[in-house]
Design a protein around this motif. Structure first.
Motif, PDB file in Angstrom:
ATOM      1  N   LEU A 145      -6.532 -11.504  29.984  1.00 52.67           N
ATOM      2  CA  LEU A 145      -5.141 -11.147  29.635  1.00 52.67           C
ATOM      3  C   LEU A 145      -4.214 -12.360  29.631  1.00 52.67           C
ATOM      4  CD1 LEU A 145      -4.566  -7.713  31.380  1.00 52.67           C
ATOM      5  CD2 LEU A 145      -5.036  -8.173  28.984  1.00 52.67           C
ATOM      6  N   PRO A 187      -2.349 -11.341  26.212  1.00 55.14           N
ATOM      7  CA  PRO A 187      -1.642 -10.360  27.053  1.00 55.14           C
ATOM      8  C   PRO A 187      -1.415  -9.013  26.366  1.00 55.14           C
ATOM      9  CG  PRO A 187      -0.179 -12.162  26.380  1.00 55.14           C
ATOM     10  CD  PRO A 187      -1.557 -12.555  25.989  1.00 55.14           C
ATOM     11  N   GLN A 188      -1.233  -9.040  25.054  1.00 59.25           N
ATOM     12  CA  GLN A 188      -0.921  -7.770  24.380  1.00 59.25           C
ATOM     13  C   GLN A 188      -2.083  -6.792  24.413  1.00 59.25           C
ATOM     14  OE1 GLN A 188      -1.494 -10.600  22.948  1.00 59.25           O
ATOM     15  NE2 GLN A 188      -2.809 -10.297  21.170  1.00 59.25           N
ATOM     16  N   MET A 196      -2.102  -3.548  26.798  1.00 55.86           N
ATOM     17  CA  MET A 196      -1.324  -2.336  26.494  1.00 55.86           C
ATOM     18  C   MET A 196      -2.229  -1.137  26.201  1.00 55.86           C
ATOM     19  SD  MET A 196       2.063  -3.205  26.102  1.00 55.86           S
ATOM     20  CE  MET A 196       3.099  -4.582  25.736  1.00 55.86           C
ATOM     21  N   GLN A 223      -3.613   0.448  29.167  1.00 60.91           N
ATOM     22  CA  GLN A 223      -2.674   0.615  30.280  1.00 60.91           C
ATOM     23  C   GLN A 223      -3.166  -0.113  31.525  1.00 60.91           C
ATOM     24  OE1 GLN A 223       0.266   1.971  30.380  1.00 60.91           O
ATOM     25  NE2 GLN A 223       0.360   3.010  28.418  1.00 60.91           N
ATOM     26  N   ILE A 224      -3.383  -1.396  31.351  1.00 62.36           N
ATOM     27  CA  ILE A 224      -3.928  -2.176  32.458  1.00 62.36           C
ATOM     28  C   ILE A 224      -2.813  -2.670  33.377  1.00 62.36           C
ATOM     29  CG2 ILE A 224      -5.266  -4.241  33.077  1.00 62.36           C
ATOM     30  CD1 ILE A 224      -6.805  -1.947  31.623  1.00 62.36           C
ATOM     31  N   LEU A 225      -2.915  -2.349  34.636  1.00 64.00           N
ATOM     32  CA  LEU A 225      -1.971  -2.854  35.623  1.00 64.00           C
ATOM     33  C   LEU A 225      -2.692  -3.702  36.647  1.00 64.00           C
ATOM     34  CD1 LEU A 225       0.140   0.302  36.368  1.00 64.00           C
ATOM     35  CD2 LEU A 225       0.661  -1.539  34.794  1.00 64.00           C
ATOM     36  N   ALA A 226      -3.757  -3.110  37.162  1.00 64.85           N
ATOM     37  CA  ALA A 226      -4.495  -3.802  38.212  1.00 64.85           C
ATOM     38  C   ALA A 226      -5.569  -4.659  37.568  1.00 64.85           C
ATOM     39  CB  ALA A 226      -5.125  -2.771  39.135  1.00 64.85           C
ATOM     40  N   LEU A 227      -5.855  -5.758  38.188  1.00 65.43           N
ATOM     41  CA  LEU A 227      -6.912  -6.632  37.680  1.00 65.43           C
ATOM     42  C   LEU A 227      -7.831  -6.978  38.846  1.00 65.43           C
ATOM     43  CD1 LEU A 227      -5.060  -9.102  35.291  1.00 65.43           C
ATOM     44  CD2 LEU A 227      -6.478  -7.121  34.694  1.00 65.43           C
ATOM     45  N   ARG A 255     -13.139   5.927  31.185  1.00 62.14           N
ATOM     46  CA  ARG A 255     -13.012   5.851  32.639  1.00 62.14           C
ATOM     47  C   ARG A 255     -12.487   4.478  33.009  1.00 62.14           C
ATOM     48  NH1 ARG A 255     -15.551  10.373  35.189  1.00 62.14           N
ATOM     49  NH2 ARG A 255     -14.392   9.490  36.936  1.00 62.14           N
ATOM     50  N   LYS A 256     -11.735   4.426  34.094  1.00 58.68           N
ATOM     51  CA  LYS A 256     -11.219   3.130  34.541  1.00 58.68           C
ATOM     52  C   LYS A 256     -11.659   2.872  35.974  1.00 58.68           C
ATOM     53  CE  LYS A 256      -7.045   3.076  31.914  1.00 58.68           C
ATOM     54  NZ  LYS A 256      -5.624   3.353  32.015  1.00 58.68           N
ATOM     55  N   ILE A 257     -12.088   1.656  36.188  1.00 59.86           N
ATOM     56  CA  ILE A 257     -12.509   1.278  37.537  1.00 59.86           C
ATOM     57  C   ILE A 257     -11.780  -0.013  37.884  1.00 59.86           C
ATOM     58  CG2 ILE A 257     -14.472   0.526  38.922  1.00 59.86           C
ATOM     59  CD1 ILE A 257     -16.103   2.219  36.726  1.00 59.86           C
ATOM     60  N   ILE A 258     -11.045   0.033  38.972  1.00 63.95           N
ATOM     61  CA  ILE A 258     -10.321  -1.189  39.330  1.00 63.95           C
ATOM     62  C   ILE A 258     -10.967  -1.843  40.545  1.00 63.95           C
ATOM     63  CG2 ILE A 258      -8.126  -0.447  38.331  1.00 63.95           C
ATOM     64  CD1 ILE A 258      -7.212   0.328  41.108  1.00 63.95           C
TER      65      ILE A 258
END
Lengths: 578, 113
Positions: free
Chosen positions: B64, B68-69, B72, B75-79, B91-94
């Motif tokens: 990112l 960076p774009q 979006m 909807q990525i917030l956590a890395l 599915r999302k796994i942080i």
């Protein structure tokens, strides 16, 4: 060394004007520039809107683009919601003045598998900021993250880092937060954002709600500490910095007519001062509204603008009623010189009334404001609050050189001189209308209780409502007290009868005198005639006597001659002796 | 407890493993630069995929900081965040994927219980 370095920027804390009406005044310039500000409050108190207006005004008025990061509403929802306030977000987005970014977190979609941070959010926000060169940022409501991300420790650490990062970025940010039970925000955001905290409140007292705003803290700046009422309407937010007003009004010595010439005469023949505050108080049905309507009509005739707040009657009803006393207000409404604002006092809270008044006055820009009647406010609220509200209104109107006329209903039980709302000390000219009950009828009397700065009449006048408007008549004040109405008429009739009688008497006396004069003259003439007669008689007698004497003398001479008893000389002697 | 779990793991994996070549797994790993977390996450992911989805997966790593774009879309917030684009549902796994069990649960390769 270090100290001096720090003191310079601190002395000139840069502020970022919000463009929100009144807010910049209470914060002496706006929000702290380049720092985050926490805006907290309960649900529905206007946090999102506050943030949105901050961005929109920034973009349109101050050329500062902004990023709105929403954690709750979607972009479409936001655009729709603020369109009702007159903000065209789509336009601003197209012009690259505003970026909306909806951050969606779904707890159920997320699985936590070890160490992480919120760098993604930072990058995302940073990207949005850089894409339009934003100077302003709104995070609404970042607390949603607590619901979406399970690890609070990481989250709190990351939030602290985020706010630090925002400061380093130099953007002015608003972070909204839901109000908590004991704390300002549910998640204790005030720990992280400590430069400026603004609290919004939506309170309901006695069934009327009022929105209030308070600056809880503002590091490095003076700010108003009161709770300020604010409005959200079709033009956005407006906060009212009313308590900041002082007693520094400009004073005018211009006089304006009250609309009733007899009343003007009572006020030095010129009427009220411009920018003064007039109170008309009295019991029910004494004609307070008529007096106000007269004033309004007169002002409109002069071409001035009048804002009429009616709290008891609808404008149409008022206009109809005023028509019956010969005051026609409709034409002025049509011409746009007269505007009615009709609301029930109970419709809003006091602060809201104040706010509405402010707004109406600021938009309509009247020369004259009429509030009819003011004491209905007491129904809903406490007397003290009503007084402070009216004081603020009076201050505000005076500050704007607006002449105000208030009417106030006095209950018959209390003293007429005490106005219910206790604002008499604020009033410049106070007209008191009272009814005078006498001989089974009720009449209206009016007098000027006080009028600052002029020599006003101290007389009570009778107040008569005719089909040509209000007329003031001098009342009869006699030994039996003040007479009004039919008693006054009777007294007047009595007086005029007396006058007539007296006039007749004078006539009669004059005639008598004339007669006497004629008689006297006749007598004089008669005496003259008599005297004449006497004189001629006397002369006649004298003549006769003389004749007789002459005759006798002649006789004697004749006799002497005949006797030849004396010569001619002795004749003479004898004649002298005789 | 643990051996039993491992046993059942194998069972489930077999049941859930992609059946055909078309049924390929598309994974995206979002990172920010070459941070230690990013490197750990990538290593962990690689290992899991090799074990469970041999030859039937593709991994796209998105930095990112460079793009960076792209954050979006997911909807990525956590890395770091791992997103399973295919098969659906997403599915999302942080996190750095160090907890293998949770990764497997997150990827739907393992049913809890």
């Amino acid at each position: 060394m270090k100290r001096t370095e720090h003191s310079l920027p601190r002395a000139t804390l840069l502020k970022s004007p919000t463009g929100i009406q009144g807010f910049d005044e209470i914060t002496a310039g706006g929000l702290p520039a380049g720092r985050p500000t926490l805006v907290c409050g309960s649900a529905g108190c206007g946090k999102t809107l506050f943030g949105m207006e901050f961005l929109v005004r920034g973009a349109t008025l101050y050329n500062e683009p902004g990023v709105f990061m929403s954690f709750e509403e979607t972009n479409e929802e936001l655009i729709k919601n603020v369109a009702s306030l007159g903000f065209n977000l789509e336009n601003l987005i197209e012009q690259k003045k505003i970026v909306l970014d909806h951050v969606h977190i779904e707890r159920s979609e997320i699985e936590e598998t070890g160490e992480y941070d919120l760098e993604g959010l930072f990058i995302r926000l940073g990207y949005a900021i850089d894409s339009i060169g934003a100077k302003r940022v709104v995070l609404d409501t970042i607390e949603s993250l607590f619901a979406g991300l399970p690890n609070q420790l990481i989250l709190r650490a990351e939030l602290r880092r985020l706010f630090r990062w925002i400061k380093d970025k130099g953007v002015t940010a608003i972070i909204t937060g839901e109000r908590g039970e004991e704390t300002l925000t549910r998640q204790g955001l005030e720990e992280y954002v400590s430069d400026c905290v603004i609290m919004l409140d939506h309170r309901v007292t006695e069934q009327t709600s009022t929105r209030r705003l308070r600056v809880v803290k503002y590091r490095g700046s003076l700010h108003g500490t009161n709770e300020y009422p604010f409005l959200i309407d079709e033009t956005g937010f407006s906060v009212l910095p009313i308590t900041s007003l002082g007693l520094e009004h400009i004073v005018s010595s211009e006089r304006i007519s009250s609309g009733i010439s007899e009343l003007d005469k009572m006020l030095e023949g010129k009427g009220y001062y411009r920018g003064s505050t007039v109170l008309v108080s009295g019991t029910a049905g004494v004609g307070k509204t008529s007096l106000a309507a007269h004033f309004a009509e007169a002002a409109c005739k002069r071409g001035e603008r009048v804002l009429y707040f009616c709290f008891e009657e609808s404008p149409n009803q008022l206009m109809r009623n005023m028509r019956s006393v010969g005051i026609k207000l409709e034409p002025w409404v049509q011409k746009g010189l007269l505007q009615f604002q009709a609301t029930r006092p109970t419709f809003y809270g006091l602060e809201m009334h104040l706010a509405v008044t402010h707004k109406a006055v600021n938009t309509f820009k009247p020369d004259i404001v009429i509030m009819d009647p003011i004491n209905t406010f007491i129904l809903g609220d406490k007397e003290y609050e009503v007084k402070t509200m009216l004081m603020r209104i009076v201050d505000f109107l005076k500050g704007n050189q607006i002449t105000a006329l208030f009417t106030s209903l006095t209950s018959t039980e209390s003293a007429l001189e005490s106005s219910d709302v206790g604002i008499s000390s604020l009033i410049d000219t106070w007209l008191l209308l009272r009814d005078i009950e006498l001989n089974g009828e009720r009449n209206r009397g009016m007098y000027v209780l006080k009028s600052r700065g002029m020599a006003n009449s101290n007389q009570i006048r009778e107040f008569i409502l005719t089909d040509k408007g209000v007329k003031l008549r001098e009342v009869y004040i006699g030994s039996s007290g003040v007479l009004t109405g039919s008693a006054r008429l009777a007294q007047e009739a009595h007086e005029s009868a007396g006058l007539l009688k007296r006039q007749h008497e004078i006539e009669r006396k004059k005639r008598e005198l004339e007669r006497k004069r004629i008689v006297m003259e006749a007598q004089v003439a008669a005496l003259h005639a008599e005297f004449k007669a006497d004189v001629s008689e006397a002369l006649k007698n004298i003549e006769t006597e003389q004749d007789t004497i002459n005759l006798q003398k002649n006789d004697r001479i004749n006799m002497a001659v005949s006797r030849k008893s004396f010569v001619e000389k002795s004749n003479k002697k004898k004649h002298i002796k005789l | 407890m643990k051996p039993m779990n491992e046993k059942s793991d194998v069972k489930t994996i077999k049941k859930r493993a992609p059946k055909t070549d078309d049924d390929k797994w598309v994974l995206r790993l979002y990172v920010a630069g070459h941070s230690p977390k990013a490197l750990t996450a990538f290593a962990n992911l690689k290992k899991i995929c090799e074990e469970q989805l041999e030859g039937k997966y593709s991994i796209e790593v998105i930095d990112l900081l460079l793009n960076p774009q792209r954050g979006m879309e997911d909807q990525i917030l956590a890395l770091p965040t791992l997103v399973r684009k295919l098969p659906v549902p997403v599915r999302k796994i942080i996190g750095d994927l160090s907890n293998t069990d949770r990764v497997l649960v997150g990827l739907d390769l393992l049913q809890v219980g």
